[in-house]
Design a protein around this motif. Structure first.
Motif: not given
Lengths: 229, 359
Positions: B332-359
């Motif tokens: 439904a979101a894909t449809h309503e936002l009109g998401l399609a290949p080639g469209l510029p977008v922003w990907a959002l993510v909460k800091t709290a959901s990230l668990r980084p580790h050193v490589i």
């Protein structure tokens, strides 16, 4: 000491013959147990049956076959005497050979059972750590199958003390040389007035057997504790 | 470079595997149970004879069936940590360790003291092996393998027999080894969390075949990997460089692709390489740059593809400047936002959901 000189002599001789018998058969039994458990080759079943033959043959037949092979004019016996000066016929070494052959299947059997319980994975682990075949056997396999080796040796020793038919057929019944406990007991029973001697020898035999069993159990427990089982 | 190729028939099972690992590095053999990972590892170790194959580590050829070369396992200098530890029960911990050291084919580059120190084995040295916990057993097994002075370390699901908390007792040690010793490792696992934390490369196996391989970031979105780890765990693994720490917020800024992530990782010095997994289910897709929102991270990018996924959702693949990430949104979101290949977008993510580790 409540044993007569003859009886003590029979006891000492029995222990000596049994010890020689175990020393003779131990390395060979270890080799055969390993070959029969770990190797697959044509004729393996036949070899297995051959090893077990003394269990199903009458001891007298074994003694007779030994006489044919190891007698003074036998193919092996003659060669041993010419090359090494080893006389088997009518000697305690011959008695040891006869008891070794008779108790051999018991020893191989005990060793095979314990070898089968050794985790091959541990040998593989040793292998990845750089241990070659002989090294692996000595450092991993042998210590882990030690309970079986000891059990086999003690069982074979006890059986060697009691072997009658093969010994008397192969090396006869010579006091001080081949007259072991069972042979002495039999002789006493054949002698008028030998009843009390026979009884004493029987008691000694029972005590040795029981002692062997207890010793075997004690060893097994110690080794199990050492292996953490 | 570790190069491996092998075929092996075993009844109805056919192993047909090829992979390469730049060294030093950690390659994870990943796949469902029974796909032939252990079989392949045993071929590398030499414990299992391949029908045909070639195994070489740098210039050393260990197996080449065409040329009749087959170095026996005891001379391959390959350390092997087995799933069930395989400590020698008739020896103490110290004797197990010395067993390996004594048989090492080369002058030790890692000594007993260093191994004991790296793996915290001091309190265990005098113990009998059967008195150890599962995690302790594996630490001793790892130490023993290291003391054989290996040029390659094979780890066959070393944590599989441990519960989650025991696993956490051993994993950090494996990370330490990877970071402090330049020994290439082949890690067999079917727990993606372990792979994520340890591996630099991933080889995907299915029914005896190696079906895909590449570095961990490339492989993290592979359909075959997604199928195994399940929809909930799907997510791009991205590596980034620490730019610095915001003094006001205390958050660490990490350059990822052309964007920036703020993560909680207080002790990271600028320049440190961090790895983080962006789970598809945690990502939000916006078609305009959002301002008044609590989410700290917005990564600009372009939609590359949209694929149908489970539960009436779509997986949106987004290029964030040379790196691919994936977000799960409803159809439904894909449809309503009109998401399609080639469209510029922003990907959002909460800091709290990230668990980084050193490589």
């Amino acid at each position: 000491m409540w044993l007569s000189a003859n009886e003590s002599e029979a006891l000492a001789l029995s222990l000596s013959v049994a010890a020689r018998s175990v020393l003779l058969s131990l390395p060979l039994a270890l080799l055969l147990a390993w070959v029969l458990t770990r190797r697959r080759f044509p004729g393996r079943t036949l070899l297995d049956a051959f090893v077990h033959l003394p269990l199903v043959l009458p001891p007298v037949v074994v003694g007779y076959l030994l006489l044919l092979l190891f007698g003074a004019r036998g193919p092996i016996g003659g060669w041993l005497e010419r090359v090494f000066g080893i006389e088997l016929i009518f000697t305690r070494n011959g008695a040891a050979l006869a008891t070794a052959v008779m108790s051999f299947p018991l020893m191989v059997r005990a060793m095979r059972i314990s070898l089968e319980t050794v985790d091959r994975g541990l040998e593989d682990a040793a292998r990845t750590l750089g241990a070659g075949a002989v090294d692996r056997f000595v450092s991993i396999t042998l210590p882990l199958m030690l309970p079986g080796v000891l059990a086999g040796a003690i069982t074979a020793f006890s059986a060697a003390l009691g072997e009658f038919g093969a010994v008397i057929t192969f090396v006869s019944n010579i006091p001080g040389e081949t007259r072991t406990l069972p042979l002495a007991l039999y002789t006493a029973l054949q002698t008028p007035g030998g009843d009390s001697e026979a009884a004493r020898l029987a008691i000694v035999s029972c005590a040795l057997g029981l002692g062997g069993l207890l010793l075997s159990e004690w060893f097994a427990r110690r080794v199990r504790r050492m292996l953490g089982r | 470079m570790l190069t491996v190729s092998a075929t092996k028939h075993r009844g109805a099972f056919l192993l047909n595997a090829q992979f390469e690992l730049p060294t030093p590095g950690v390659v994870a053999l990943f796949g469902r149970s029974g796909c032939g990972k252990t079989t392949l590892v045993n071929v590398i170790a030499g414990l299992l004879a391949a029908d045909s194959g070639h195994v070489a580590l740098d210039d050393t050829v260990l197996l080449d069936t065409n040329r009749g070369i087959n170095v026996p396992p005891e001379r391959r200098r390959i350390g092997y940590v087995f799933q069930e530890a395989r400590l020698f029960p008739h020896m103490s911990v110290a004797a197990n360790l010395r067993y390996a050291l004594k048989r090492a084919a080369v002058a030790p580059f890692i000594g007993l003291d260093r191994v004991v120190d790296l793996l915290d084995l001091t309190p265990l040295m005098g113990r009998r092996t059967h008195a150890l916990s599962g995690g302790e057993r594996q630490r001793v097994a790892i130490g023993r393998a290291l003391l054989s002075q290996p040029s390659l370390l094979l780890l066959d699901e070393p944590l599989a027999s441990l519960d989650a908390s025991r696993r956490e007792e051993v994993l950090p040690y494996l990370e330490t080894l990877r970071d402090q010793l330049a020994i290439p490792m082949v890690y067999v696992g079917h727990n993606f969390e372990e792979v994520l934390r340890l591996a630099t490369h991933l080889v995907l196996m299915d029914a005896g075949k190696t079906v895909a391989q590449g570095n961990l970031s490339e492989m993290s979105l592979h359909p075959g990997v997604r199928a195994i780890i399940g929809a909930e765990a799907v997510g791009a693994i991205v590596d980034g460089t620490v730019l610095g720490t915001d003094l006001s917020s205390g958050l660490t800024r990490v350059q990822v692709g052309q964007g920036e992530l703020k993560v909680q990782f207080p002790e990271a010095a600028p320049g440190t390489r961090l790895r983080v997994q962006l789970l598809a289910r945690d990502l939000i897709v916006a078609t305009a740059h959002p301002r008044q929102i609590s989410v700290r991270n917005s990564l600009p990018g372009v939609i590359i593809s949209i694929t149908s996924d489970v539960d009436d959702s779509d997986l949106i693949a987004i290029d964030i400047g040379g790196l691919l990430i994936m977000a799960r949104v409803t159809k439904a979101a894909t449809h309503e936002l009109g998401l399609a290949p080639g469209l510029p977008v922003w990907a959002l993510v909460k800091t709290a959901s990230l668990r980084p580790h050193v490589i």
